[in-house]
Design a protein around this motif. Sequence first.
Motif, PDB file in Angstrom:
ATOM      1  N   ILE A 146      47.041  42.215  55.947  1.00  0.00           N
ATOM      2  CA  ILE A 146      46.677  42.619  54.587  1.00  0.00           C
ATOM      3  C   ILE A 146      47.382  43.922  54.192  1.00  0.00           C
ATOM      4  N   GLY A 147      48.398  44.285  54.988  1.00  0.00           N
ATOM      5  CA  GLY A 147      49.119  45.539  54.735  1.00  0.00           C
ATOM      6  C   GLY A 147      49.876  45.533  53.423  1.00  0.00           C
ATOM      7  N   GLU A 148      50.237  44.366  52.915  1.00  0.00           N
ATOM      8  CA  GLU A 148      51.010  44.287  51.670  1.00  0.00           C
ATOM      9  C   GLU A 148      50.133  44.418  50.424  1.00  0.00           C
ATOM     10  N   TRP A 149      48.821  44.312  50.605  1.00  0.00           N
ATOM     11  CA  TRP A 149      47.954  44.351  49.419  1.00  0.00           C
ATOM     12  C   TRP A 149      47.965  45.747  48.807  1.00  0.00           C
ATOM     13  N   THR A 150      48.329  45.837  47.530  1.00  0.00           N
ATOM     14  CA  THR A 150      48.342  47.146  46.893  1.00  0.00           C
ATOM     15  C   THR A 150      46.928  47.544  46.464  1.00  0.00           C
ATOM     16  N   ALA A 187      54.560  36.939  49.436  1.00  0.00           N
ATOM     17  CA  ALA A 187      53.482  37.803  49.935  1.00  0.00           C
ATOM     18  C   ALA A 187      52.407  37.882  48.855  1.00  0.00           C
ATOM     19  N   MET A 188      51.150  37.856  49.245  1.00  0.00           N
ATOM     20  CA  MET A 188      50.070  38.057  48.264  1.00  0.00           C
ATOM     21  C   MET A 188      50.026  39.557  47.970  1.00  0.00           C
ATOM     22  N   PHE A 193      40.699  38.349  45.692  1.00  0.00           N
ATOM     23  CA  PHE A 193      39.460  38.437  44.911  1.00  0.00           C
ATOM     24  C   PHE A 193      39.629  39.332  43.687  1.00  0.00           C
ATOM     25  N   LEU A 194      40.724  40.135  43.688  1.00  0.00           N
ATOM     26  CA  LEU A 194      40.921  41.044  42.555  1.00  0.00           C
ATOM     27  C   LEU A 194      41.810  40.440  41.501  1.00  0.00           C
TER      28      LEU A 194
END
Length: 617
Positions: A146-150, A187-188, A193-194
Amino acid sequence: MTADTTSFDYVIVGGGTAGLVVAARLSENPDYRVLVLEAGVDNSADPRVHIPALYSALAYTDADWGFSTEPQPGLNGRQIPVNQGKALGGSSSINARVFVPPTKTLVDAWETLGNQGWTWDALRPYLARAYTSPEVDKSLEKAMGIGEWTSRENDTPRGPIQTSFPGSASHPIREAWAETFKMNGLAMAHDPFLESSVGGFSCLASIDPATKERSNATTAYYHPNKNRENLCVLTSARVMKIDFDMALPPAPIRATAVQYEQDGELRTVAVAKEVILAAGAFQSPKVLELSGIGDAQLLAQHGIDVVQDLPGVGENLQDHVVSSISYRARDDLETLDALARQEPDAIGQAMQQYTSNRSGPLTSVGVYTYAYLSLPAQDQQQLRELLGSNPPPDESSSSSSSSGSQPPLARALHDIGEKMLLDPQTPSGAYLSIMSQAPRPDVPNSGYPADPAVPGKFFTIAAMLSHPFSRGSVHIQSRDPLVDPAIDPRYLSHPLDEEVLARHMLHIETIATSPPLARLLQQPLARRDPASHLAADLDAAKRYLRAKSTSMWHPAGSCAMMPRALGGVVDARLRVYGVSNLRVVDSSAIPLISTANLQATVYAFAERAADLIKETW
Ligand SMILES: Cc1cc2nc3c(=O)[nH]c(=O)nc-3n(C[C@H](O)[C@H](O)[C@H](O)COP(=O)(O)OP(=O)(O)OC[C@H]3O[C@@H](n4cnc5c(N)ncnc54)[C@H](O)[C@@H]3O)c2cc1C
């Protein structure tokens, strides 16, 4: 609550996923007297319910209604198991606990169908209200994939459902999966959920991170509130029908009482304000039909007096069809295959780990990662042509279309489906990985052969059709409430569904050969089932689908929130057309099935419904 149980303000039929949300929220107001009638029992102390990996042991027990479909022509005439929870908490007590959101485009399409105010922006706060996102140590984010999630949903406690990233935090699949999609530009970007979109992601499960036990409607919405004076939950209480006051028009029809059976006795409870039907996608339509609300011709066939002629009841049934390919994994990869084979030593060791410090393979069902994907660009032109050659019926047509819907709805669904299928930012398939082979247990009386687990380590990728065009039905077969309804989802009956899912199946092979994920699998790829060697052949993929795909257990839409002219059963405030005080709040009212697994959507839907009910009184 022990006081008078002959009359309540609200009677909720079905203490399942949605029913218990509504019960908890309505009973926040001490002035409301709320009754829940649930056919099953509270089985939350059963280890098969609360230990994550044991969920499949609940199939065909007392906790399961044990339904199967009618023979499905689109699946080689097979009868498909469609289990449903028969317990307090309903299907949230027997489900696999994957906790994933719907996408924005999907929820916005609910409004496009004529449900004013049902948009992603309106539903999002209710998703947040339903669950608490787990805390994750910053240093672990990369390994967790989940490191790519801003941005990520806030982990400060919000909703009653507790979630976690299941299993071992350091399992290599999470990072490998995230990197594989990143290298393909998928990449997500955020916590789905946001702001959900396309891409691969590590998924949540409704497993409490502190106890590693199931978090569901019973533990999260009922147990903390069970001592409320104004909340009464009766279990082993099976509803037979709803009674109505048939006032003369123009006065609306009113629900006055609910009849149920408990301890061998038929009982009646009076209703002061509303009846809320939450018996699930197969049984909410059943209770309506037994009560005289449904297609007048069908009711007449069964000798049931018509209270309201509403032909949409039991129609518009949708479900996710899923199919998978199991690949041989590298020998040193940690998988759950020994548990899938039910090896006594592996079970003993796993039980020891779980009971001593809540660790080991029993803490998850082995589903760590997901991907929401549209079809690759090279498929889009073919899809455009296929959409053109499968047009919706025109105005003059009176028969139902190839999708199984009446012409006005089929046209609306065609337009929505076309938009979603051709938009690269809208997923048409949801993929999940399973850290083991996917054996199939014996299904009683179904002619559905068992597929026992074999030696070795496997990694499975499954794809489900996110937005099926096919529509089926569920209807009573008798006026006897104890007879199961006839369930006919008409899986893959619309030609586009097979075309889309077959292409996603071929894409599974691309994922399995893409590094770094490919490095976790034996190369060249070795498949558990030789028939799953699809070799980029679309016809082979279609044959495989017909022979092997099954239900993901997500029935929805059978009492749809839609305009009456489209075959809707409830309006945008979830009120049954023609009745002043009867609502449907569960998966049956969701007009278009969620992008992937349904429970998070059902929780949010029920949270919002509770607010709509509160606004009325
Ligand atoms: C085996 C299985 C695995 C699943 N896995 C996942 C997953 O991993 N992730 C996910 O997101 N979703 C999953 N789902 C789907 C998800 O759990 C359901 O979509 C959701 O829980 C449905 O909620 P509901 O309120 O509509 O119905 P339910 O939760 O099924 O509630 C209906 C309730 O009504 C009761 N009832 C029915 N008829 C009567 C009657 N006449 N009288 C009294 N009570 C009655 C039932 O006993 C039940 O308790 C799974 C479902 C199943 C069955």
